[in-house]
Design an enzyme around this catalytic site. Sequence first.
Site, short mmCIF file in Angstrom:
data_model
loop_
_atom_site.label_atom_id
_atom_site.label_comp_id
_atom_site.label_asym_id
_atom_site.label_seq_id
_atom_site.Cartn_x
_atom_site.Cartn_y
_atom_site.Cartn_z
N ASP A 13 40.99 36.02 27.65
CA ASP A 13 40.66 35.90 29.07
C ASP A 13 39.14 35.63 29.15
O ASP A 13 38.42 35.87 28.17
CB ASP A 13 41.02 37.23 29.77
CG ASP A 13 40.43 37.36 31.15
OD1 ASP A 13 40.55 36.40 31.92
OD2 ASP A 13 39.83 38.40 31.43
N ASP A 15 36.88 35.94 32.62
CA ASP A 15 36.17 36.81 33.58
C ASP A 15 36.40 38.29 33.27
O ASP A 15 37.52 38.76 33.34
CB ASP A 15 36.60 36.49 35.01
CG ASP A 15 36.19 35.10 35.42
OD1 ASP A 15 37.07 34.25 35.65
OD2 ASP A 15 34.97 34.84 35.48
C1 XBP Z 1 39.57 35.65 37.15
C2 XBP Z 1 39.95 35.08 38.47
C3 XBP Z 1 39.14 33.93 38.99
C4 XBP Z 1 37.69 34.34 39.25
C5 XBP Z 1 37.01 33.35 40.19
O1 XBP Z 1 40.65 35.33 36.35
O2 XBP Z 1 40.89 35.54 39.10
O3 XBP Z 1 39.73 33.56 40.21
O4 XBP Z 1 37.71 35.62 39.89
O5 XBP Z 1 37.11 32.03 39.65
P1 XBP Z 1 40.66 35.79 34.79
P2 XBP Z 1 37.66 30.86 40.60
O6 XBP Z 1 40.35 37.26 34.74
O7 XBP Z 1 42.04 35.43 34.35
O8 XBP Z 1 39.62 34.96 34.07
O9 XBP Z 1 36.96 30.99 41.92
O10 XBP Z 1 37.34 29.57 39.88
O11 XBP Z 1 39.14 31.10 40.71
MG MG Z 2 39.68 39.03 33.59
#
Ligand code: XBP
Ligand code: MG
Length: 249
Positions: A13, A15
Amino acid sequence: MRAAAVLRAVIFDIDGTLAETERAGHLPAFNQAFRDHDLPYRWSTAEYGRLLRTTGGRDRLRRYLLARGHTEVEALADSLHRAKTEHFLRWLHGPRAGLRPGADELVSGLRAAGVRLAVATCGSRVWVDPFLDRFFPGSFDVVVAGDDVRRRKPDPEPYRTALDRLALEPAGALAVEDSVTGLEAARGAGLRCLVVTSAYTRLQRFPTASAVLPGYLAMDQFDDPDRPYLKAGVTADALARLHADPLAA
Ligand code: XBP
Ligand code: MG
């Protein structure tokens, strides 16, 4: 008893897992987009933590706008998300963006061990690719972004898509996540999952994780007698042993 599978790939992952992007990067970008549109909304750190239950920034905006009675929601969510992404990209290319401690060393160690690398994220490809180009140039064989799937986490589609593109069965890979949402997606795809908790997920519970750690680095207070191999931190060897561990979930 699970056969000792060989670790052929690790699916990360982004974020919260490879980098602490939410509070420092995405949140200010959303609030700047509200200012750009003369909207009175400002998400606090706590409120954004609750809003993260909706994966995908555009969907997060859409639900928020609907709940406040907006009518032209699709067009406004598109415009806000475009603005937000421009602000986030500026942050991403700036001096304050960085990786979680130990993430770079782990990725390098996995590559040196011949383990293939993939990403499964709900984030938008327009920033995911520059993120990987900046911090991990040429390292990831497969990248599944939020744009590439119809259903985002906690649905397993992101991880199933990554496995398909890797041409691997779940037993040949391991997921690394930071959140319950991501863990559920990985487990739904049949993957074992290491959780490294992040600022927003420290207090969540991860009963189906193979292991739960506060980060990638060695910890003095680490006291999991079943997994002593994790005491020295999350190395390529430790991940391979976690993947083959008959006692792990
Ligand atoms: C993280 C998310 C993303 C980010 C914002 O997903 O849900 O939406 O919060 O990025 P993960 P965007 O933990 O799977 O990486 O605004 O481009 O969606
Ligand atoms: Mg995440």
